[in-house]
Scaffold this active site. Structure first.
Site, PDB file in Angstrom:
ATOM      1  N   GLN A   1       6.138  67.766  -8.439  1.00 40.22           N
ATOM      2  CA  GLN A   1       4.773  67.705  -7.894  1.00 40.22           C
ATOM      3  C   GLN A   1       3.947  66.723  -8.735  1.00 40.22           C
ATOM      4  OE1 GLN A   1       6.114  71.271  -8.322  1.00 40.22           O
ATOM      5  NE2 GLN A   1       7.101  70.544  -6.485  1.00 40.22           N
TER       6      GLN A   1
ATOM      7  N   ASP B   1       5.053  62.867  -5.137  1.00 35.83           N
ATOM      8  CA  ASP B   1       5.703  61.770  -4.414  1.00 35.83           C
ATOM      9  C   ASP B   1       5.335  60.395  -4.947  1.00 35.83           C
ATOM     10  OD1 ASP B   1       6.858  63.673  -2.759  1.00 35.83           O
ATOM     11  OD2 ASP B   1       5.192  63.613  -1.344  1.00 35.83           O
TER      12      ASP B   1
HETATM   13  P1  GDP Z   1       8.911  61.712  -6.079  1.00 33.52           P
HETATM   14  O1  GDP Z   1       8.740  63.029  -5.407  1.00 33.52           O
HETATM   15  O2  GDP Z   1       7.798  61.427  -7.038  1.00 33.52           O
HETATM   16  O3  GDP Z   1      10.249  61.537  -6.724  1.00 33.52           O
HETATM   17  O4  GDP Z   1       8.793  60.606  -4.934  1.00 33.52           O
HETATM   18  P2  GDP Z   1       9.554  60.635  -3.517  1.00 33.52           P
HETATM   19  O5  GDP Z   1      10.972  60.297  -3.735  1.00 33.52           O
HETATM   20  O6  GDP Z   1       9.238  61.894  -2.782  1.00 33.52           O
HETATM   21  O7  GDP Z   1       8.769  59.504  -2.748  1.00 33.52           O
HETATM   22  C1  GDP Z   1       8.750  58.190  -3.199  1.00 33.52           C
HETATM   23  C2  GDP Z   1       9.347  57.286  -2.107  1.00 33.52           C
HETATM   24  O8  GDP Z   1       9.061  55.955  -2.406  1.00 33.52           O
HETATM   25  C3  GDP Z   1      10.862  57.374  -2.025  1.00 33.52           C
HETATM   26  O9  GDP Z   1      11.259  57.125  -0.690  1.00 33.52           O
HETATM   27  C4  GDP Z   1      11.314  56.234  -2.936  1.00 33.52           C
HETATM   28  O10 GDP Z   1      12.599  55.719  -2.609  1.00 33.52           O
HETATM   29  C5  GDP Z   1      10.261  55.219  -2.624  1.00 33.52           C
HETATM   30  N1  GDP Z   1       9.933  54.302  -3.719  1.00 33.52           N
HETATM   31  C6  GDP Z   1       9.828  54.541  -5.043  1.00 33.52           C
HETATM   32  N2  GDP Z   1       9.390  53.439  -5.697  1.00 33.52           N
HETATM   33  C7  GDP Z   1       9.223  52.491  -4.760  1.00 33.52           C
HETATM   34  C8  GDP Z   1       8.767  51.139  -4.783  1.00 33.52           C
HETATM   35  O11 GDP Z   1       8.414  50.590  -5.813  1.00 33.52           O
HETATM   36  N3  GDP Z   1       8.708  50.477  -3.582  1.00 33.52           N
HETATM   37  C9  GDP Z   1       9.078  51.059  -2.399  1.00 33.52           C
HETATM   38  N4  GDP Z   1       8.987  50.345  -1.284  1.00 33.52           N
HETATM   39  N5  GDP Z   1       9.508  52.309  -2.352  1.00 33.52           N
HETATM   40  C10 GDP Z   1       9.576  53.029  -3.499  1.00 33.52           C
HETATM   41  P1  IMO Z   2       7.458  66.148  -5.454  1.00 31.45           P
HETATM   42  O1  IMO Z   2       8.117  66.730  -6.693  1.00 31.45           O
HETATM   43  C1  IMO Z   2       4.092  66.313  -2.695  1.00 31.45           C
HETATM   44  C2  IMO Z   2       2.424  70.281  -1.863  1.00 31.45           C
HETATM   45  C3  IMO Z   2       2.599  70.850  -0.478  1.00 31.45           C
HETATM   46  C4  IMO Z   2       1.335  71.681  -0.375  1.00 31.45           C
HETATM   47  C5  IMO Z   2       1.169  72.248  -1.776  1.00 31.45           C
HETATM   48  C6  IMO Z   2       1.747  73.640  -1.972  1.00 31.45           C
HETATM   49  O2  IMO Z   2       8.418  65.609  -4.459  1.00 31.45           O
HETATM   50  O3  IMO Z   2       6.366  65.210  -5.841  1.00 31.45           O
HETATM   51  P2  IMO Z   2       4.206  74.619  -2.173  1.00 31.45           P
HETATM   52  O4  IMO Z   2       5.354  74.602  -1.221  1.00 31.45           O
HETATM   53  O5  IMO Z   2       4.512  74.026  -3.492  1.00 31.45           O
HETATM   54  O6  IMO Z   2       3.596  75.997  -2.298  1.00 31.45           O
HETATM   55  O7  IMO Z   2       3.072  73.702  -1.466  1.00 31.45           O
HETATM   56  O8  IMO Z   2       1.863  71.346  -2.625  1.00 31.45           O
HETATM   57  N1  IMO Z   2       3.681  69.878  -2.534  1.00 31.45           N
HETATM   58  C7  IMO Z   2       4.043  68.607  -2.717  1.00 31.45           C
HETATM   59  N2  IMO Z   2       3.475  67.447  -2.313  1.00 31.45           N
HETATM   60  N3  IMO Z   2       5.207  66.288  -3.449  1.00 31.45           N
HETATM   61  C8  IMO Z   2       5.778  67.440  -3.889  1.00 31.45           C
HETATM   62  O9  IMO Z   2       6.814  67.447  -4.756  1.00 31.45           O
HETATM   63  C9  IMO Z   2       5.220  68.669  -3.483  1.00 31.45           C
HETATM   64  N4  IMO Z   2       5.540  69.967  -3.714  1.00 31.45           N
HETATM   65  C10 IMO Z   2       4.571  70.692  -3.142  1.00 31.45           C
HETATM   66  O10 IMO Z   2       2.641  69.832   0.486  1.00 31.45           O
HETATM   67  O11 IMO Z   2       0.233  70.849  -0.117  1.00 31.45           O
HETATM   68 MG    MG Z   3       8.713  63.822  -3.486  1.00 31.15          MG
END
Ligand code: GDP
Ligand code: IMO
Ligand code: MG
Length: 431
Positions: free
Chosen positions: A223, A13
């Site tokens: 991840q 994330d």
């Molecule tokens: P990923 O799994 O690595 O693609 O990340 P996610 O999408 O799960 O979580 C990142 C969150 O932060 C999302 O809601 C994005 O829209 C948001 N995001 C990404 N970059 C920025 C930033 O620079 N500022 C803010 N406020 N939000 C961001």
């Molecule tokens: P993105 O690609 C954050 C975490 C789960 C749990 C552990 C194992 O959006 O960054 P799983 O379902 O994979 O067996 O869960 O890994 N987890 C993540 N945490 N971002 C993810 O993906 C995740 N994918 C799995 O919360 O702790």
């Molecule tokens: Mg994510």
């Protein structure tokens, strides 16, 4: 820049989706190499928020071809739901835009049920999985009993699927979970098998040919480093290899085409984690609420896939340096700098102490963090809103100092800084 790998430098994330979207404007291919729909990657373009789970984030751009590599585990039900939801908002995802490796593994309803049953059985030591069936699917892969995408194209697919559900039912029964009804699953998968046929391809050969022809391939990690099955905070990890080198195996690429790869590590300006496991820089006071947000904004720290509140803390420089080493990062991308605006001070963990001894590297990586305490460097904060800034020189001096400090700790230059979730909210670094 023929091969560029975008990888999460923390616990997932980090904002990989929005960064892949940024780089994808220059790419001919965008490819996922690990994991499945446990990933949740957000891309914001104007008023539209795309939440991608299986399909690479670059799909939002009109030109790149999206690849689901052999290292992935694919739930066809989620795949077709995602394709439909993208097509509803005008993103066309036909076989001319999306290719799926014949060697990718399947996630079935049995894997999902087993994931949930096993979490319940773990009780207090549950991992906090996303419940998407990831662990059981990779378990079957390693046991050499799983079904692959190519199996869906063969005449005996229904027989294999029946045997798979029957075997899972025995396990579910032993875990006191209800058995699955086989016939409705077979009916659904017969439909998926026909639908998936035109998408199935030898994606490894296609990517190799593209790279040899000088085309740009963007590999999108899912991840993050600390969730890697071997090098993460085991057992509180996912079941796949998440690191940049896994892009080669998970896409079927050889070493030669990766010789000049750019490896871009995406790192949030602070640290987050969802699910169980150690988190030495975690904070739980009012400041934690401030970093997490209340859930009102789409970017607040609540899981894209599960909606769970994320745990938050200060950036862990020791773990970032570890991520830089294991991935071979050539550049850093720092996201969510805007969230730090207004904090009176910002801390970064630069070392750990245990039993009176200071460690700048963990003796056995992040698996055994028991008893290690974070040592912080405290930097001044800034009050300015940075979300409208697009030039490095326009960032507040304190923000630049913070970014420099992070870059120095990691030993990797900062390439981009993101100051908001919108596609254009990016500052290119002058480094
Ligand atoms: P990923 O799994 O690595 O693609 O990340 P996610 O999408 O799960 O979580 C990142 C969150 O932060 C999302 O809601 C994005 O829209 C948001 N995001 C990404 N970059 C920025 C930033 O620079 N500022 C803010 N406020 N939000 C961001
Ligand atoms: P993105 O690609 C954050 C975490 C789960 C749990 C552990 C194992 O959006 O960054 P799983 O379902 O994979 O067996 O869960 O890994 N987890 C993540 N945490 N971002 C993810 O993906 C995740 N994918 C799995 O919360 O702790
Ligand atoms: Mg994510």
């Amino acid at each position: 820049m023929p091969l560029k790998i975008v990888v999460g430098a923390q616990w997932g994330d980090e904002g990989k989706g929005r960064i892949v979207d940024w780089f994808a404007s220059q790419a001919e291919f965008v490819a996922r190499y690990n994991g499945g729909d446990n990933a949740g990657h957000s891309v914001t373009v104007g008023s539209q928020l795309f939440k991608l789970h299986l399909i690479p984030s670059g799909i939002v751009h009109p030109q790149p071809i999206a690849i689901l590599g052999n290292g992935m585990v694919i739930n066809p039900e989620s795949l077709f739901a995602e394709i439909e939801s993208l097509e509803k908002v005008g993103v066309e995802v036909g076989p001319q835009r999306l290719r799926i490796s014949h060697a990718a593994h399947l996630i079935t309803p049995a894997h999902k049920a087993l994931d949930q049953a096993m979490e319940v059985a773990r009780g207090k030591s549950s991992i906090g999985t996303t419940g998407r069936g990831i662990g059981p699917a990779y378990t079957d892969k390693a046991a050499r009993t799983n079904l692959r995408v190519a199996d869906m194209l063969l005449p005996d697919f229904a027989d294999k699927m029946r045997a798979h559900i029957e075997s899972a039912n025995t396990r579910l029964d032993s875990l006191d979970f209800p058995e699955l009804e086989i016939e409705p699953i077979l009916e659904k998968f017969a439909v998926y098998a026909e639908r998936i046929r035109p998408f199935v391809a030898d994606t490894a050969a296609e990517l190799d040919a593209a790279l040899r022809a000088g085309k740009t391939v963007l590999a999108e990690g899912a991840q993050g480093t600390l969730l890697d099955i071997d090098h993460g905070t085991y057992p509180f990890v996912t079941s796949s290899s998440t690191l940049a080198p896994a892009a080669l195996l998970g896409l079927g690429l050889g070493m030669t085409v990766a010789r000049d790869a750019v490896v871009s590590g995406v790192c949030k300006s602070f640290q987050t984690r969802v699910g169980s496991g150690p988190f030495p820089t975690e904070i739980e006071d009012d400041l934690a609420l401030r970093l997490r947000g209340t859930g009102e904004n789409p970017w607040d720290e609540y899981g894209t896939t599960t909606g769970r509140p994320r745990r938050v803390g200060w950036l862990d420089g020791v773990l970032l340096r570890y991520a830089a080493r294991l991935n071979g990062l050539t550049e850093l991308v720092i996201t969510k700098l805007d969230i730090l605006s207004g904090l009176p001070y910002i801390k970064v963990c630069t070392a750990y102490t245990k039993d009176g001894k200071t460690y700048t590297d963990l003796p056995f990586g992040p698996t055994d963090l028991e008893g290690f305490e974070a040592v912080y460097e405290q930097l001044p904060g800034w009050t300015e809103d940075v979300s409208a800034i697009r030039r490095w020189e326009a960032l507040p001096q304190a923000a630049r100092d913070y970014l420099d400090a992070v870059s120095k700790i990691a030993g990797v230059p900062v390439r981009l800084v993101s100051v908001g979730p919108e596609r254009e909210q990016i500052v290119e670094a002058n480094q």
